[in-house]
Design a protein around this motif. Structure first.
Motif, mmCIF file in Angstrom:
data_model
loop_
_atom_site.group_PDB
_atom_site.id
_atom_site.type_symbol
_atom_site.label_atom_id
_atom_site.label_comp_id
_atom_site.label_asym_id
_atom_site.label_seq_id
_atom_site.Cartn_x
_atom_site.Cartn_y
_atom_site.Cartn_z
ATOM 1 N N ILE A 1 47.496 40.495 49.741
ATOM 2 C CA ILE A 1 48.304 39.111 49.765
ATOM 3 C C ILE A 1 48.292 38.764 51.243
ATOM 4 O O ILE A 1 47.933 37.441 51.414
ATOM 5 C CB ILE A 1 49.630 39.131 49.097
ATOM 6 N N ARG A 2 48.927 39.365 52.176
ATOM 7 C CA ARG A 2 48.833 39.026 53.555
ATOM 8 C C ARG A 2 47.559 38.532 54.112
ATOM 9 O O ARG A 2 47.340 37.648 54.872
ATOM 10 C CB ARG A 2 49.463 40.104 54.461
ATOM 11 N N LYS A 3 46.457 39.337 53.960
ATOM 12 C CA LYS A 3 45.049 38.787 54.342
ATOM 13 C C LYS A 3 44.580 37.613 53.818
ATOM 14 O O LYS A 3 43.966 36.835 54.423
ATOM 15 C CB LYS A 3 44.161 39.976 54.028
ATOM 16 N N LEU A 4 44.857 37.424 52.500
ATOM 17 C CA LEU A 4 44.004 36.373 51.769
ATOM 18 C C LEU A 4 44.805 34.965 51.618
ATOM 19 O O LEU A 4 44.128 34.136 51.093
ATOM 20 C CB LEU A 4 43.613 36.906 50.213
ATOM 21 N N ILE A 5 46.266 35.202 51.598
ATOM 22 C CA ILE A 5 46.896 34.105 51.389
ATOM 23 C C ILE A 5 46.498 32.710 52.410
ATOM 24 O O ILE A 5 46.577 31.630 51.825
ATOM 25 C CB ILE A 5 48.413 34.281 51.380
ATOM 26 N N ASN A 6 46.359 32.755 53.464
ATOM 27 C CA ASN A 6 46.068 31.896 54.329
ATOM 28 C C ASN A 6 44.345 31.480 54.533
ATOM 29 O O ASN A 6 43.992 30.649 55.241
ATOM 30 C CB ASN A 6 46.390 32.100 55.901
ATOM 31 N N GLN A 7 43.749 32.342 53.675
ATOM 32 C CA GLN A 7 42.301 32.000 53.542
ATOM 33 C C GLN A 7 41.621 31.971 52.218
ATOM 34 O O GLN A 7 40.973 32.509 51.767
ATOM 35 C CB GLN A 7 41.485 33.121 54.404
ATOM 36 N N PRO A 8 42.347 30.801 51.163
ATOM 37 C CA PRO A 8 41.837 30.948 49.953
ATOM 38 C C PRO A 8 40.359 30.167 49.720
ATOM 39 O O PRO A 8 40.169 29.523 50.561
ATOM 40 C CB PRO A 8 42.991 29.805 49.226
ATOM 41 N N GLU A 9 39.982 30.820 48.816
ATOM 42 C CA GLU A 9 38.678 30.523 48.469
ATOM 43 C C GLU A 9 38.326 30.003 46.998
ATOM 44 O O GLU A 9 39.122 30.883 46.252
ATOM 45 C CB GLU A 9 37.427 31.589 48.863
ATOM 46 N N ILE A 10 37.417 29.140 46.777
ATOM 47 C CA ILE A 10 37.513 28.979 45.309
ATOM 48 C C ILE A 10 36.911 30.259 44.438
ATOM 49 O O ILE A 10 35.918 30.995 45.195
ATOM 50 C CB ILE A 10 36.288 27.772 45.119
ATOM 51 N N GLY A 11 37.483 30.647 43.407
ATOM 52 C CA GLY A 11 37.251 31.977 42.528
ATOM 53 C C GLY A 11 38.304 32.580 42.785
ATOM 54 O O GLY A 11 38.102 33.786 41.932
ATOM 55 N N ASP A 12 38.937 32.832 43.863
ATOM 56 C CA ASP A 12 40.038 33.748 43.837
ATOM 57 C C ASP A 12 40.981 33.823 42.688
ATOM 58 O O ASP A 12 41.078 32.830 42.242
ATOM 59 C CB ASP A 12 40.826 33.450 45.243
ATOM 60 N N ILE A 13 41.433 34.986 42.318
ATOM 61 C CA ILE A 13 42.636 34.973 41.201
ATOM 62 C C ILE A 13 43.712 35.590 41.742
ATOM 63 O O ILE A 13 44.039 36.651 42.617
ATOM 64 C CB ILE A 13 41.992 36.330 40.359
ATOM 65 N N TYR A 14 44.691 34.507 41.221
ATOM 66 C CA TYR A 14 46.069 34.772 41.831
ATOM 67 C C TYR A 14 46.834 35.302 40.524
ATOM 68 O O TYR A 14 46.804 34.787 39.582
ATOM 69 C CB TYR A 14 46.920 33.541 42.267
ATOM 70 N N LYS A 15 47.626 36.559 40.518
ATOM 71 C CA LYS A 15 48.082 37.225 39.549
ATOM 72 C C LYS A 15 49.661 36.827 39.758
ATOM 73 O O LYS A 15 50.226 37.338 40.807
ATOM 74 C CB LYS A 15 47.860 38.681 39.465
ATOM 75 N N ILE A 16 50.524 36.138 38.905
ATOM 76 C CA ILE A 16 51.768 35.643 39.162
ATOM 77 C C ILE A 16 52.759 36.132 37.955
ATOM 78 O O ILE A 16 52.239 35.996 36.950
ATOM 79 C CB ILE A 16 51.773 34.155 39.040
ATOM 80 N N ARG A 17 54.082 36.884 38.580
ATOM 81 C CA ARG A 17 54.822 37.259 37.491
ATOM 82 C C ARG A 17 55.913 36.366 37.669
ATOM 83 O O ARG A 17 56.527 35.916 38.668
ATOM 84 C CB ARG A 17 55.139 38.327 37.845
ATOM 85 N N TYR A 18 56.515 35.752 36.374
ATOM 86 C CA TYR A 18 57.704 34.872 36.370
ATOM 87 C C TYR A 18 58.462 34.926 35.142
ATOM 88 O O TYR A 18 57.905 35.697 34.266
ATOM 89 C CB TYR A 18 57.050 33.542 36.504
ATOM 90 N N LEU A 19 59.502 34.315 34.975
ATOM 91 C CA LEU A 19 60.239 34.204 33.896
ATOM 92 C C LEU A 19 59.653 33.140 33.125
ATOM 93 O O LEU A 19 59.830 31.614 33.789
ATOM 94 C CB LEU A 19 61.658 34.210 33.972
ATOM 95 N N ASN A 20 59.439 32.995 31.962
ATOM 96 C CA ASN A 20 59.212 31.750 31.050
ATOM 97 C C ASN A 20 60.245 30.988 30.520
ATOM 98 O O ASN A 20 61.382 31.700 30.879
ATOM 99 C CB ASN A 20 58.181 32.023 29.975
#
Length: 138
Positions: free
Chosen positions: A33-52
Motif C-alpha cells: 500500500i505504501r509503495k502503490l498508493i501514490n502511483q495508481p495505474e489503471i487496472g490496480d485492484i483495491y481491496k477495501i474492508r468496511y461496515l455495510n
C-alpha cells in the motif's frame, strides 16, 4: 516423551508458525500500500474492508478505471464477501464509477472513510498484476 507433551509441542509450533506467517503477510500488504498508493495505474485492484449499512463487516474489490491529478476513479466490484480471499470478487460493474479524492484515499488508509455506503472503510491491499503492460508503454 509422552504423547500429550508431543501434542502440546506440535500445537505450539503450529501456532508460532501461523503467527509469524500472518505477521509477514500483514507487513507485505502495508508495504505494498505504501509503495502503490501514490502511483495508481489503471487496472490496480483495491481491496477495501468496511461496515455495510446493516453493520456487517464486508470486503469488496475495486478496480482503478481512471487516474488524475485530484484522485482516482474506481469500478466497484459486483459482489462483496466477509472473506479477503474470495476469488469470485474479481468482477466489476463498469457502468458505475466511484471517485476518490486525495483526502478520501488518506482517510481510507487510516480506516476512517465514511462515504458511498461504506462506514469505517479501510484499505486492506493494493494488487498490481505483474504481467500487465503499463498504459503509457508502446
Amino acid at each position: 516423551m509422552s504423547y500429550g507433551k508431543r501434542a502440546i509441542l506440535l500445537i505450539l509450533g503450529i501456532g508460532v508458525f501461523l503467527y509469524l506467517y500472518l505477521r509477514s503477510v500483514s507487513s507485505e500488504r502495508v508495504e505494498g500500500i505504501r509503495k502503490l498508493i501514490n502511483q495508481p495505474e489503471i487496472g490496480d485492484i483495491y481491496k477495501i474492508r468496511y461496515l455495510n449499512p446493516e453493520g456487517n463487516r464486508t470486503v469488496r474489490y475495486f478496480k482503478v478505471a481512471r487516474t488524475g491529478q485530484g484522485g482516482i476513479a474506481l469500478y466497484r466490484g459486483k459482489m462483496s464477501a466477509w472473506n479477503l480471499s474470495d476469488i469470485f470478487l474479481d468482477d466489476y460493474d463498469t457502468e458505475w464509477l466511484i471517485n476518490f479524492s486525495e483526502s478520501d484515499l488518506q482517510a481510507l488508509m487510516k480506516g476512517k472513510y465514511d462515504k458511498n455506503g461504506m462506514k469505517n472503510a479501510s484499505l486492506v491491499e493494493i494488487e498490481r498484476k505483474k504481467d500487465r503492460i503499463p498504459a503509457n508503454s508502446m
